[in-house]
Design a protein around this motif. Structure first.
Motif, PDB file in Angstrom:
ATOM      1  N   ALA A  36       0.812  -1.217   0.000  1.00  0.00           N
ATOM      2  CA  ALA A  36       0.000   0.000   0.000  1.00  0.00           C
ATOM      3  C   ALA A  36       0.845   1.267   0.000  1.00  0.00           C
ATOM      4  CB  ALA A  36      -0.925  -0.004   1.226  1.00  0.00           C
ATOM      5  N   ALA A  37       2.076   1.187   0.488  1.00  0.00           N
ATOM      6  CA  ALA A  37       2.927   2.380   0.560  1.00  0.00           C
ATOM      7  C   ALA A  37       3.549   2.726  -0.778  1.00  0.00           C
ATOM      8  CB  ALA A  37       4.035   2.168   1.601  1.00  0.00           C
ATOM      9  N   THR A 152       3.977  11.635   3.666  1.00  0.00           N
ATOM     10  CA  THR A 152       5.403  11.905   3.747  1.00  0.00           C
ATOM     11  C   THR A 152       5.977  11.253   4.998  1.00  0.00           C
ATOM     12  OG1 THR A 152       4.952  13.967   4.916  1.00  0.00           O
ATOM     13  CG2 THR A 152       5.176  14.097   2.515  1.00  0.00           C
ATOM     14  N   PRO A 153       7.311  11.090   5.023  1.00  0.00           N
ATOM     15  CA  PRO A 153       8.301  11.360   3.981  1.00  0.00           C
ATOM     16  C   PRO A 153       8.259  10.313   2.880  1.00  0.00           C
ATOM     17  CG  PRO A 153       9.339  10.364   5.898  1.00  0.00           C
ATOM     18  CD  PRO A 153       7.909  10.593   6.277  1.00  0.00           C
ATOM     19  N   MET A 154       8.932  10.629   1.778  1.00  0.00           N
ATOM     20  CA  MET A 154       8.903   9.755   0.614  1.00  0.00           C
ATOM     21  C   MET A 154      10.298   9.218   0.299  1.00  0.00           C
ATOM     22  SD  MET A 154       6.496  11.946  -1.990  1.00  0.00           S
ATOM     23  CE  MET A 154       5.042  12.841  -1.397  1.00  0.00           C
ATOM     24  N   ILE A 155      10.313   8.026  -0.294  1.00  0.00           N
ATOM     25  CA  ILE A 155      11.535   7.412  -0.807  1.00  0.00           C
ATOM     26  C   ILE A 155      11.393   7.337  -2.322  1.00  0.00           C
ATOM     27  CG2 ILE A 155      12.961   5.332  -0.842  1.00  0.00           C
ATOM     28  CD1 ILE A 155      11.698   4.682   1.945  1.00  0.00           C
ATOM     29  N   GLN A 164      13.150   8.772 -12.409  1.00  0.00           N
ATOM     30  CA  GLN A 164      12.279   8.385 -11.306  1.00  0.00           C
ATOM     31  C   GLN A 164      11.197   7.442 -11.816  1.00  0.00           C
ATOM     32  OE1 GLN A 164       9.571  11.347  -9.712  1.00  0.00           O
ATOM     33  NE2 GLN A 164       9.945  10.627  -7.644  1.00  0.00           N
ATOM     34  N   VAL A 165      11.003   6.319 -11.107  1.00  0.00           N
ATOM     35  CA  VAL A 165      10.009   5.338 -11.546  1.00  0.00           C
ATOM     36  C   VAL A 165       8.986   4.997 -10.468  1.00  0.00           C
ATOM     37  CG1 VAL A 165      11.459   4.280 -13.305  1.00  0.00           C
ATOM     38  CG2 VAL A 165      11.596   3.461 -10.952  1.00  0.00           C
ATOM     39  N   GLY A 166       9.248   5.356  -9.213  1.00  0.00           N
ATOM     40  CA  GLY A 166       8.303   5.009  -8.157  1.00  0.00           C
ATOM     41  C   GLY A 166       8.659   5.650  -6.838  1.00  0.00           C
ATOM     42  N   ILE A 167       7.705   5.590  -5.903  1.00  0.00           N
ATOM     43  CA  ILE A 167       7.864   6.188  -4.571  1.00  0.00           C
ATOM     44  C   ILE A 167       7.348   5.207  -3.526  1.00  0.00           C
ATOM     45  CG2 ILE A 167       7.136   8.063  -3.031  1.00  0.00           C
ATOM     46  CD1 ILE A 167       6.751   9.817  -5.520  1.00  0.00           C
ATOM     47  N   PHE A 168       8.081   5.065  -2.439  1.00  0.00           N
ATOM     48  CA  PHE A 168       7.572   4.391  -1.247  1.00  0.00           C
ATOM     49  C   PHE A 168       7.287   5.481  -0.215  1.00  0.00           C
ATOM     50  CE2 PHE A 168       8.697   0.526  -3.172  1.00  0.00           C
ATOM     51  CZ  PHE A 168       8.266  -0.541  -2.395  1.00  0.00           C
ATOM     52  N   HIS A 169       6.071   5.470   0.345  1.00  0.00           N
ATOM     53  CA  HIS A 169       5.642   6.513   1.268  1.00  0.00           C
ATOM     54  C   HIS A 169       5.761   6.054   2.720  1.00  0.00           C
ATOM     55  CE1 HIS A 169       3.712   9.248  -1.732  1.00  0.00           C
ATOM     56  NE2 HIS A 169       3.591   8.119  -2.424  1.00  0.00           N
ATOM     57  N   GLY A 170       6.160   6.998   3.591  1.00  0.00           N
ATOM     58  CA  GLY A 170       6.134   6.745   5.020  1.00  0.00           C
ATOM     59  C   GLY A 170       7.090   5.655   5.476  1.00  0.00           C
ATOM     60  N   LEU A 174       6.759  -2.829   4.068  1.00  0.00           N
ATOM     61  CA  LEU A 174       7.555  -3.998   4.405  1.00  0.00           C
ATOM     62  C   LEU A 174       8.912  -3.866   3.705  1.00  0.00           C
ATOM     63  CD1 LEU A 174       7.387  -6.790   5.848  1.00  0.00           C
ATOM     64  CD2 LEU A 174       6.761  -7.747   3.612  1.00  0.00           C
ATOM     65  N   PRO A 175      10.026  -3.841   4.453  1.00  0.00           N
ATOM     66  CA  PRO A 175      11.337  -3.695   3.806  1.00  0.00           C
ATOM     67  C   PRO A 175      11.574  -4.707   2.697  1.00  0.00           C
ATOM     68  CG  PRO A 175      11.572  -3.378   6.160  1.00  0.00           C
ATOM     69  CD  PRO A 175      10.151  -3.823   5.927  1.00  0.00           C
TER      70      PRO A 175
END
Length: 205
Positions: A36-37, A152-155, A164-170, A174-175
């Motif tokens: 979901a992130a 936020t914050p974003m990876i 840039q192709v994607g973002i992981f939020h917060g 799951l690592p």
């Protein structure tokens, strides 16, 4: 802890063929349905990163082309959310570095002041904002195309071409999912550099 990393490495090895068959948009769809992130973003060039990792040592994303790059920001005042996210990144890095992707992926974390410590691994660079910018303004520039600005914050995840192709939020992700997505990016065919015609008419982001 070593047992956990061995388990993750085994899962990653088993998942590699499946992810190798799902590059590009399919990889995004698989991860979005799983985590979901995660937010897929339109592939685009990233803003200039004005940051340094030491006196006279600039962090240039262009020099990291050929690797998958994971960029995060720790703005002044972010506090617990950024701390938690950096801890999640540390867990992802630990499992990632247990396998062959160590040489293929670079982590970059940008804060507002020089840090007295180095990264926990040689493929994690701690840097601080420069050129009159702050970690917050840099984070906002990188997040410009996100449709989830309040998360936020974003990876920010960059492919081997530096896009840039994607973002992981917060920090609730799951690592292992981050590691699996990075693995999928290493298996995806790199996009060709745009030619003169495409540059002139803006066909590519």
């Amino acid at each position: 802890m070593r047992t956990i990393f061995r388990l993750i490495a085994a899962l990653l090895s088993a998942a590699t063929p499946a992810l190798a068959n799902h590059p590009g948009e399919n990889l995004d769809q698989v991860m979005a349905a799983t985590e979901a992130a995660f937010e897929p973003t339109p592939t685009r060039s990233v803003p200039v990163l004005n940051a340094r990792s030491g006196p006279g040592t600039a962090v240039a994303l262009d020099e990291l082309k050929g690797k998958i790059v994971v960029v995060s920001f720790v703005p002044r005042g972010c506090g617990a959310p950024c701390t938690a996210q950096q801890e999640q990144l540390g867990q992802a890095l630990g499992s990632l570095n247990a396998g062959p992707m160590r040489e293929m992926v670079e982590f970059v974390s940008v804060s507002d002041s020089p840090l007295a410590v180095t990264g926990p691994a040689d493929n994690w660079t701690y840097a601080w904002a420069g050129g009159g910018q702050t970690a917050q303004t840099l984070a906002a520039a990188f997040a410009a195309q996100s449709e989830r600005q309040d998360e936020t914050p974003m990876i920010h995840l960059l492919d081997r071409g530096g896009r840039q192709v994607g973002i992981f939020h917060g920090s609730e992700f799951l690592p292992l999912n981050l590691v699996l997505y990075l693995n999928g990016l290493t298996n995806a065919h790199p996009q060709p550099e745009p030619g003169v015609f495409e540059r002139l008419f803006g066909w590519l982001p």
